[in-house]
Write a protein that holds these residues in place. Sequence first.
Motif, PDB file in Angstrom:
ATOM      1  N   VAL A 128      59.583  30.185  38.572  1.00 40.11           N
ATOM      2  CA  VAL A 128      58.706  30.272  39.739  1.00 40.11           C
ATOM      3  C   VAL A 128      58.599  28.865  40.299  1.00 40.11           C
ATOM      4  CG1 VAL A 128      56.435  30.978  40.569  1.00 40.11           C
ATOM      5  CG2 VAL A 128      57.447  32.117  38.578  1.00 40.11           C
ATOM      6  N   PHE A 129      59.083  28.646  41.524  1.00 34.26           N
ATOM      7  CA  PHE A 129      59.116  27.282  42.040  1.00 34.26           C
ATOM      8  C   PHE A 129      58.206  27.145  43.256  1.00 34.26           C
ATOM      9  CE2 PHE A 129      62.341  29.479  44.399  1.00 34.26           C
ATOM     10  CZ  PHE A 129      62.476  28.829  45.628  1.00 34.26           C
TER      11      PHE A 129
ATOM     12  N   LEU B 285      58.601  28.296  47.144  1.00 33.35           N
ATOM     13  CA  LEU B 285      58.433  29.652  47.661  1.00 33.35           C
ATOM     14  C   LEU B 285      57.258  29.730  48.629  1.00 33.35           C
ATOM     15  CD1 LEU B 285      59.126  31.890  44.550  1.00 33.35           C
ATOM     16  CD2 LEU B 285      60.408  31.893  46.688  1.00 33.35           C
TER      17      LEU B 285
ATOM     18  N   LEU C 210      66.658  26.019  52.555  1.00 35.64           N
ATOM     19  CA  LEU C 210      66.573  27.397  52.080  1.00 35.64           C
ATOM     20  C   LEU C 210      66.012  28.267  53.198  1.00 35.64           C
ATOM     21  CD1 LEU C 210      65.079  26.764  48.512  1.00 35.64           C
ATOM     22  CD2 LEU C 210      67.423  27.444  49.036  1.00 35.64           C
TER      23      LEU C 210
ATOM     24  N   LEU D 149      62.561  38.146  46.793  1.00 33.91           N
ATOM     25  CA  LEU D 149      62.431  36.735  46.455  1.00 33.91           C
ATOM     26  C   LEU D 149      63.675  36.270  45.697  1.00 33.91           C
ATOM     27  CD1 LEU D 149      59.482  37.526  47.195  1.00 33.91           C
ATOM     28  CD2 LEU D 149      58.729  35.937  45.423  1.00 33.91           C
TER      29      LEU D 149
ATOM     30  N   GLY E 228      65.417  32.578  43.413  1.00 36.67           N
ATOM     31  CA  GLY E 228      65.142  31.299  42.776  1.00 36.67           C
ATOM     32  C   GLY E 228      65.967  31.142  41.524  1.00 36.67           C
ATOM     33  N   PRO E 229      65.861  29.978  40.868  1.00 36.71           N
ATOM     34  CA  PRO E 229      66.681  29.692  39.692  1.00 36.71           C
ATOM     35  C   PRO E 229      66.492  30.726  38.586  1.00 36.71           C
ATOM     36  CG  PRO E 229      65.568  27.711  40.474  1.00 36.71           C
ATOM     37  CD  PRO E 229      64.972  28.851  41.230  1.00 36.71           C
TER      38      PRO E 229
ATOM     39  N   HIS F 292      71.004  31.612  41.327  1.00 33.59           N
ATOM     40  CA  HIS F 292      69.793  31.539  42.134  1.00 33.59           C
ATOM     41  C   HIS F 292      69.312  32.913  42.605  1.00 33.59           C
ATOM     42  CE1 HIS F 292      70.704  27.234  42.164  1.00 33.59           C
ATOM     43  NE2 HIS F 292      69.433  27.085  42.416  1.00 33.59           N
TER      44      HIS F 292
ATOM     45  N   TRP G 143      64.070  36.791  40.283  1.00 32.10           N
ATOM     46  CA  TRP G 143      63.098  37.763  40.795  1.00 32.10           C
ATOM     47  C   TRP G 143      63.662  39.182  40.816  1.00 32.10           C
ATOM     48  CZ3 TRP G 143      58.034  36.287  41.684  1.00 32.10           C
ATOM     49  CH2 TRP G 143      57.804  34.898  41.685  1.00 32.10           C
TER      50      TRP G 143
END
Length: 338
Positions: free
Chosen positions: A51-52, A55, A68, A77, A79-80, A99, A102
Amino acid sequence: MSPTLPTHSREVRLAAVPDGLPEARHFALAESPLPALQEGEVLVRNRYFAVFPGLRTLIGGEVDGVPLPRLHAGDTLFGPAVGEVLAGALPPGTLVSHHAGWREYAVLPAGSCAPLDPALPEPVAQLSMGEAGYGALTRLAEVRPGDTVLVTGAAGGVGSLAGQVARLLGAGRVIGSTGSAAKADRLTAELGYDAVLLRDAAEPFGAQLARAAPDGIDVLVDTVGGEQLAAAVQAGRAGARFALVGALSGQFAADRAGGSSPVLLDSFRIVVNGISLRGYRGTEHPGVAAEWTARFGGWLRSGEITFPHAVLPGIGRAPGALRELIDGRQVGAVVVEL
């Protein structure tokens, strides 16, 4: 006999664009059919995703200059993530980073997946945010033996590692900031901080910093901005080097859209003390990723560093995970385990 491959995947979507900070109700779990696997693609079962903080900006829509895309209502969503290849152009069982987090499963071009570097002793360490702090300390601030270093947002994914790294690079005194006494205690007891300042305490932040660093600071790794950055300017010694990694005070403000963080700085103090302020952009330092992975892996194996992270079990926890990060409920990286 070949195992039966999944045909559907659960994923987290943005249900509605919030007016203010996102909450769990702004996200929804949905099930979608997986596309047929094509030549050159892989089917990956995700094990973890990170969770970064970015977002918040992608949801808020202030994405000018951000590399992004904006997230709209109905979008999944991303992310990594770290996952295991089930089928396709890479051998089954290969652990990869990518990447498309989610979601439980993802069909991806094989070229967008990187086999995990064996330098790291555990797969979840691939989701560390320490690379940014390491790059800031080695490429912009260039920590010198005996330096006094201030890390703002010291309990976050970047800060919880940056303080430890600063010490390993030779810093003489490492000071952090955070939002609660409980997190401050953990930072000093476990993560190598000599002193920790509290945000929103009765004593002004600048006064706390003056007491913790009476001779001033040489290096700043800033993830917060706002009054903490302004106070750091006042405390900067001659030739101090400031590396700005984030601006969470504005990014996580309820009355902003995630893409601005204004602050009033004393430019006179910056000039007379020759303080340098530079924003850290990972794309400008392509060699940092491999260097960080090698050193991080070595430090983990030797026990010289720890990787603080909170694991939220199950994709059912994911809709509330971003709000947990914004509210600062955890120490270190926030990771959802599937």
